[in-house]
Scaffold this active site. Structure first.
Site, mmCIF file in Angstrom:
data_model
loop_
_atom_site.group_PDB
_atom_site.id
_atom_site.type_symbol
_atom_site.label_atom_id
_atom_site.label_comp_id
_atom_site.label_asym_id
_atom_site.label_seq_id
_atom_site.Cartn_x
_atom_site.Cartn_y
_atom_site.Cartn_z
ATOM 1 N N ASP A 89 50.117 7.083 25.212
ATOM 2 C CA ASP A 89 50.007 5.627 25.288
ATOM 3 C C ASP A 89 51.068 5.045 26.208
ATOM 4 O O ASP A 89 50.763 4.316 27.162
ATOM 5 C CB ASP A 89 50.154 5.008 23.891
ATOM 6 C CG ASP A 89 49.056 5.426 22.939
ATOM 7 O OD1 ASP A 89 48.048 5.993 23.407
ATOM 8 O OD2 ASP A 89 49.215 5.207 21.734
ATOM 9 N N SER B 275 50.122 -1.321 19.659
ATOM 10 C CA SER B 275 51.557 -1.232 19.386
ATOM 11 C C SER B 275 52.307 -0.723 20.612
ATOM 12 O O SER B 275 53.420 -1.174 20.912
ATOM 13 C CB SER B 275 51.824 -0.320 18.189
ATOM 14 O OG SER B 275 51.319 0.990 18.415
#
Length: 403
Positions: A194, A146
């Protein structure tokens, strides 16, 4: 029995061609360009970002590609090649950019629409966009699939809106927008590891991130594994963590409570302190004690691994030491942080029996993937041994990626 299931990365040309084809098949005309972002692998330093700590991630050759062009109105139209089987409205979604919020962007569209919303919240703006998303980053594998969508979308908007956010400092700004999007629109908690990795780490290197600053400080570290015939084998155990969001939020809360009980602003303050272990062990709550023990030790392991990768001692001794730290990290994540699973433990244990230098779960845990530091010449053999172990225990067979 057939051999292990390998997930090979696309070449940049293949990914860009695939994104352009999806774009032209869905929207009239051609894309103006294609932008991409990689998956994320944490070498060591898990659950340290939201504790003000250190982490050492790198990126995968597997990437998410976004083809796009600017529109003449204020609408956002998106097609996802995987939309039919991801949670959401199907393959296509569109909305007026002024109306993007958690109720209009749900499921997979939240991760791209949220980035457009977050950039506009920061004062960046431009015309509507047509986007097409395709990816070879396996979803649910703990490799920040994602985040790759968010970061590729941010790069597309940056180019199509002519924002000129192209330096490392500017990419940190884009990463913060992606972080804001994931939390505010997608409703998914994140510590920022991330997004900062996927926008700031280059292929073939590691990124030492220091989350005591905001945005985190980044030091680019050469990743010498390939020079010595080594690589990171990713073992996707195919059990996406159903408790991942709930568990992540709970761990954040517990770490904050532990820091408060210890009288520090964040657990990072205890890393390296001579009395840290004594103070942690004096905590009355056994859960808070365990959570703090993992975070402080994990931050210290990151510093240790960075030092080993940077020094000039005998390579074999250095990489054996790094491997031992990976095993220690996994044990800490399993016992003290309680985020492992039977499948992840089997992956690490069978990798150990196959002779890898080190192995640990990667990502938030509760399913996803493990990584193993392997000799590249032995990667096929190691994957076969791990695959056999899963078959013997009647578990779903894993998928394998090589970095």
């Amino acid at each position: 029995m057939e051999g292990p299931d390998w997930v090979d990365p696309w070449t940049r040309g293949q990914g860009e061609a695939r994104a352009r084809a999806l774009f032209s098949q869905t929207w009239d005309g051609e894309a103006k360009g294609v932008w991409s972002a990689p998956g994320r692998i944490t070498i060591i330093g898990e659950h340290t970002d939201y504790n003000g700590g250190l982490s050492l991630p790198t990126v995968t050759p597997h990437r998410t590609y976004v083809a796009g062009r600017a529109r003449e109105d204020g609408r956002l139209r998106v097609v996802s090649e995987a939309g039919d089987w991801l949670e959401g409205p199907g393959r296509t979604w569109e909305c007026d950019m002024d109306l993007i919020d958690p109720t209009t962007a749900q499921g997979w569209p939240a991760y791209c629409a949220g980035v457009v919303w977050a950039l506009r919240e920061r004062g960046f703006d431009g015309p509507g966009l047509d986007l097409a998303i395709t990816s070879c980053v396996p979803p649910g594998a703990g490799l920040a699939s994602s985040g790759a969508v968010e970061c590729a979308t941010a790069l597309a908007a940056n180019a199509l809106w002519r924002l000129a956010l192209d330096s490392d400092e500017a990419h940190a700004e884009l990463a913060e927008a992606c972080l804001h999007a994931e939390e505010a629109i997608a409703g998914a908690p994140t510590g920022g590891l991330d997004q900062h990795t996927q926008l700031r780490c280059r292929e073939g290197e590691a990124l030492e991130l220091d989350f005591s600053e905001h945005p985190p400080l980044a030091q680019h570290r050469p990743l010498y594994f390939p020079d010595y015939g080594l690589g990171l084998l990713v073992i996707d155990v195919r059990t996406a963590g159903r408790r991942r969001t709930e568990g992540f939020v709970e761990r954040q809360r517990q770490c904050a409570a532990a820091a408060q009980a210890l009288g520090v602003a964040s657990l990072r303050e205890l890393a390296g302190a001579p009395d840290a272990r004594m103070r942690i062990e004096a905590l009355a709550d056994p859960v808070l004690k365990a959570r703090a023990r993992h975070v402080v030790a994990e931050i210290e392991r990151v510093s240790d691994v960075c030092a080993e990768l940077a020094n000039t001692g005998p390579a074999h001794e250095r990489f054996v030491h790094v491997g031992k730290q990976l095993y220690r990290s996994h044990a800490s994540l399993e016992v003290d942080f309680d985020v492992s699973s039977a499948d992840l433990n089997l992956a690490v244990d069978s990798a150990f029996r196959a002779g890898v230098l080190g192995a640990r779960l990667v990502g938030a845990g509760f399913g996803g993937s493990a990584i193993a530091l392997v000799r590249r010449a032995e990667a096929d053999h190691v994957a076969a041994r791990i695959d056999e172990a899963f078959v013997a225990e009647h578990r779903p067979r894993p998928r394998f990626l090589m970095v």
